[in-house]
Design an enzyme around this catalytic site. Structure first.
Site, mmCIF file in Angstrom:
data_model
loop_
_atom_site.group_PDB
_atom_site.id
_atom_site.type_symbol
_atom_site.label_atom_id
_atom_site.label_comp_id
_atom_site.label_asym_id
_atom_site.label_seq_id
_atom_site.Cartn_x
_atom_site.Cartn_y
_atom_site.Cartn_z
ATOM 1 N N GLY A 4 38.282 115.622 75.988
ATOM 2 C CA GLY A 4 38.542 115.033 74.676
ATOM 3 C C GLY A 4 37.670 113.806 74.516
ATOM 4 N NE ARG A 20 37.699 104.307 79.409
ATOM 5 C CZ ARG A 20 37.853 105.182 78.445
ATOM 6 N NH1 ARG A 20 37.188 105.032 77.321
ATOM 7 N NH2 ARG A 20 38.678 106.204 78.578
ATOM 8 C CB CYS A 41 38.792 106.835 69.687
ATOM 9 S SG CYS A 41 39.508 107.223 71.249
ATOM 10 N N GLY A 93 41.233 109.823 70.219
ATOM 11 C CA GLY A 93 42.305 108.880 70.514
ATOM 12 C C GLY A 93 42.644 108.036 69.295
ATOM 13 C CG MET A 122 40.665 101.424 77.914
ATOM 14 S SD MET A 122 41.616 99.935 78.252
ATOM 15 C CE MET A 122 40.666 99.264 79.577
ATOM 16 N N GLY A 123 37.489 100.416 74.518
ATOM 17 C CA GLY A 123 36.170 100.085 73.986
ATOM 18 C C GLY A 123 36.256 99.039 72.891
ATOM 19 N NE ARG A 129 43.178 94.873 75.753
ATOM 20 C CZ ARG A 129 42.970 93.656 76.222
ATOM 21 N NH1 ARG A 129 43.102 92.615 75.424
ATOM 22 N NH2 ARG A 129 42.622 93.444 77.468
ATOM 23 C CD GLU A 140 54.985 126.469 52.589
ATOM 24 O OE1 GLU A 140 54.582 126.717 51.455
ATOM 25 O OE2 GLU A 140 55.060 127.332 53.497
ATOM 26 C CG ASP A 156 42.414 111.321 77.618
ATOM 27 O OD1 ASP A 156 43.418 110.730 77.178
ATOM 28 O OD2 ASP A 156 41.382 110.726 77.993
ATOM 29 N N GLY A 204 44.747 111.764 71.200
ATOM 30 C CA GLY A 204 44.841 112.421 69.903
ATOM 31 C C GLY A 204 46.221 112.997 69.597
HETATM 32 P P1 XMP Z 1 45.628 108.163 72.223
HETATM 33 O O1 XMP Z 1 45.443 109.122 71.083
HETATM 34 O O2 XMP Z 1 46.757 108.501 73.087
HETATM 35 O O3 XMP Z 1 44.286 108.304 73.106
HETATM 36 O O4 XMP Z 1 45.656 106.762 71.704
HETATM 37 C C1 XMP Z 1 44.163 107.705 74.364
HETATM 38 C C2 XMP Z 1 42.822 108.069 74.978
HETATM 39 O O5 XMP Z 1 41.735 107.545 74.206
HETATM 40 C C3 XMP Z 1 40.638 107.219 75.066
HETATM 41 N N1 XMP Z 1 40.266 105.835 74.790
HETATM 42 C C4 XMP Z 1 39.272 105.476 73.960
HETATM 43 N N2 XMP Z 1 38.349 106.191 73.291
HETATM 44 N N3 XMP Z 1 37.461 104.226 72.393
HETATM 45 C C5 XMP Z 1 37.424 105.563 72.519
HETATM 46 O O6 XMP Z 1 36.564 106.204 71.897
HETATM 47 C C6 XMP Z 1 38.335 103.423 73.027
HETATM 48 O O7 XMP Z 1 38.322 102.212 72.867
HETATM 49 C C7 XMP Z 1 39.279 104.086 73.866
HETATM 50 N N4 XMP Z 1 40.258 103.622 74.669
HETATM 51 C C8 XMP Z 1 40.840 104.723 75.205
HETATM 52 C C9 XMP Z 1 41.104 107.430 76.488
HETATM 53 O O8 XMP Z 1 40.570 108.638 76.943
HETATM 54 C C10 XMP Z 1 42.613 107.466 76.352
HETATM 55 O O9 XMP Z 1 43.246 108.198 77.379
#
Ligand code: XMP
Length: 489
Positions: free
Chosen positions: A310, A416, A317, A314, A402-403, A400, A479, A352, A354
């Site tokens: 994935g 990362r 993201c 996220g 990680m990026g 938050r 629906e 992972d 979404g």
């Molecule tokens: P969810 O949808 O649960 O996604 O919030 C968590 C996953 O998103 C990834 N992740 C990031 N992807 N920028 C990104 O493009 C970010 O800052 C970031 N931080 C986390 C990561 O794989 C996580 O498990």
């Protein structure tokens, strides 16, 4: 491209996401209570196929412990020093294990008021008493502490402790320990070797299967996972630190936005040679990337146990917005599952990010996932790092990416993303509602998954991968949700 992906999604070009599909109902040939959601990664079977994300606002030791106790696993983040990581993985490995290794002790000549203070402030109900030779000579519990002020002021531990310590030898089994605890109606059982030295402590609380689904290693300790940069540390000192951390870790999760990179693959191979634990590699998003990792990279086969997929879906993201590149989790899962099926079905797939609602979990499994990973579901839990804040009367916690600029400023996750790109954050920082304990969140997610499997006619995770799906139009999706009501929907 394999036929299976075509069969699932009909078209290679369509990048489908969770809201684009629905699972079709199937014939349920089993009793609903027979449905089994357990799933395998490496040598371990997990009763809850759900992991919390390696993010600094989601998984530190508290979340990792609770996730493992409830049958899943929390992947501890890497936005901190190796020293802090070591501290966290030690806590996970030692938590609620069969034997407590860091036993709280006190010297027999110490004032009894100190014993009282330690018990009150360290949240423990008893201390093992040691003599000058550091051998066990007694045990003192809350019940032995005097109520009378003068005794408290002047008394020593030796005056109030129980001298005849009921103990057990090292290597005693869980059953033997339970038997001794029951026969003597006691709660704590020091482990003492032949010379009289303390080797650990068994408590009744840790022995009772309060958490029957817990994810445990061969020795009964909780399973522990840690995120790892794919950069190989040239410094011997850092290599040694990683080797020390390795002792407490079962799974390293290589943690980069896009692992389909020559540089990262090469360094990861060296890390796999240095460290003993198993590896989950990721993230990747396509059939081709999975085919490449499985067939062209010569990773140590017994250590390459999982792949995480994935990119860009996220909830925090912005990678796809900022760069135009992405592989939404459902699409990536279906693609990578095809390659796994074709080249090495022993590799587990972790879908992972979404996930917005419980119904997205069965969809990911149907597309080919063995596990799901989420940050969004868990960032608002009691066990996630950070404080509960209030916005317009609602309790919230910070979540938050990680990026995001905020996470990157801690200084450990630049690699990362695309290294040296300082101006372009690939994530955001925001608030999510406070949702209480992770146990409650997990139980809704598990119920959604279980019930989805029952409707689809799948008794196990592997049967669920064969469930049929259909595409749904935007109108149809409208629906599928509550509609045409007067209230909040
Ligand atoms: P969810 O949808 O649960 O996604 O919030 C968590 C996953 O998103 C990834 N992740 C990031 N992807 N920028 C990104 O493009 C970010 O800052 C970031 N931080 C986390 C990561 O794989 C996580 O498990």
């Amino acid at each position: 491209m394999s036929d299976k992906y075509r069969r699932k999604f009909h078209s290679d070009e369509l990048i489908a996401t969770f809201d684009d599909i629905l699972i079709l109902p199937g014939y349920t040939y089993f009793n609903p209570n027979e449905v089994n959601i357990s799933s395998k990664l490496g040598k371990h079977v997990f009763n809850t196929p759900i992991f919390s994300a390696a993010m600094d606002s989601v998984t530190e030791e508290l979340m990792a412990i609770q996730m493992a106790l409830l049958g899943g696993m929390g992947v501890i983040h890497r936005n901190c020093t190796h020293e802090r990581q070591l501290e966290m993985v030690k806590m996970v490995k030692r938590a609620r294990s069969f034997v407590v290794e860091d036993v709280a002790t006190i010297h027999l000549e110490e004032p009894v008021s100190k014993a009282k203070y330690m018990m009150e402030n360290y949240g423990i109900s008893g201390l093992v008493v040691l003599n000058n030779l550091k051998k066990v000579c007694g045990i003192i519990t809350k019940r032995d502490i005097p109520f009378i002020d003068s005794s408290l002021k002047n008394g020593k531990v030796k005056d109030f402790m129980t001298k005849d310590v009921i103990s057990i030898s090292p290597n005693a089994s869980r059953e033997e320990a339970l038997d001794v605890l029951f026969r003597h109606r006691i709660e704590k059982l020091p482990i003492i070797d032949k010379e009289g030295y303390l080797k650990g402590l068994i408590t009744k609380k840790d022995l009772t299967p309060e958490f029957p689904l817990a994810s445990k290693d061969e020795e009964g300790h909780l399973l522990c996972a840690l995120a790892l940069s794919p950069k190989f540390p040239e410094s011997l000192e850092v290599q040694k630190k990683l080797m020390e951390i390795d002792k407490y870790v079962d799974y390293f999760f290589i943690d980069v936005a896009d692992f389909y990179k020559e540089q990262d693959i090469r360094a990861t191979k060296k890390l796999m040679e240095l460290l003993e634990s198993d590896f989950v590699l990721g993230n990747i998003g396509t059939y081709k990337a999975a085919e490449h990792l499985i067939t062209k990279c010569d990773f140590l086969e017994d250590k390459f146990v999982g792949v995480k997929v994935g990119m860009g879906s996220g909830s925090i993201c912005t990678t796809s917005i900022q760069t135009g590149v992405g592989a939404p989790t459902l699409f990536a899962t279906a693609q990578v599952a095809d390659a796994i099926e074709e080249y090495n079905p022993n590799i587990s797939l972790i879908a992972d990010g979404g996930f917005k609602i419980p119904g997205d979990l069965p969809k990911a499994i149907t597309a080919g996932a063995d596990f799901i990973m989420s940050g969004h579901f868990f960032a608002g839990c009691t066990e996630s790092p950070g404080y509960i804040d209030t916005i317009q009367g609602r309790k919230v916690k910070v979540y938050r990416g990680m990026g995001s600029k905020e996470a990157r400023s801690a200084g450990y996750v630049a690699d990362r993303y695309i290294e040296d790109s300082k101006m372009l954050p690939e994530g955001v920082s925001d608030y999510v509602p406070f949702v209480g304990d992770v146990a409650g969140v997990l139980s809704s997610l598990k119920e959604g998954l279980r019930n989805g499997m029952i409707y689809a006619g799948a008794k196990t995770i592997s049967e669920m991968k064969n469930a049929e799906i259909g595409f749904i139009s935007v109108v149809g999706y409208g629906e599928a949700k509550p509609h045409d009501l007067i209230g909040k929907y």
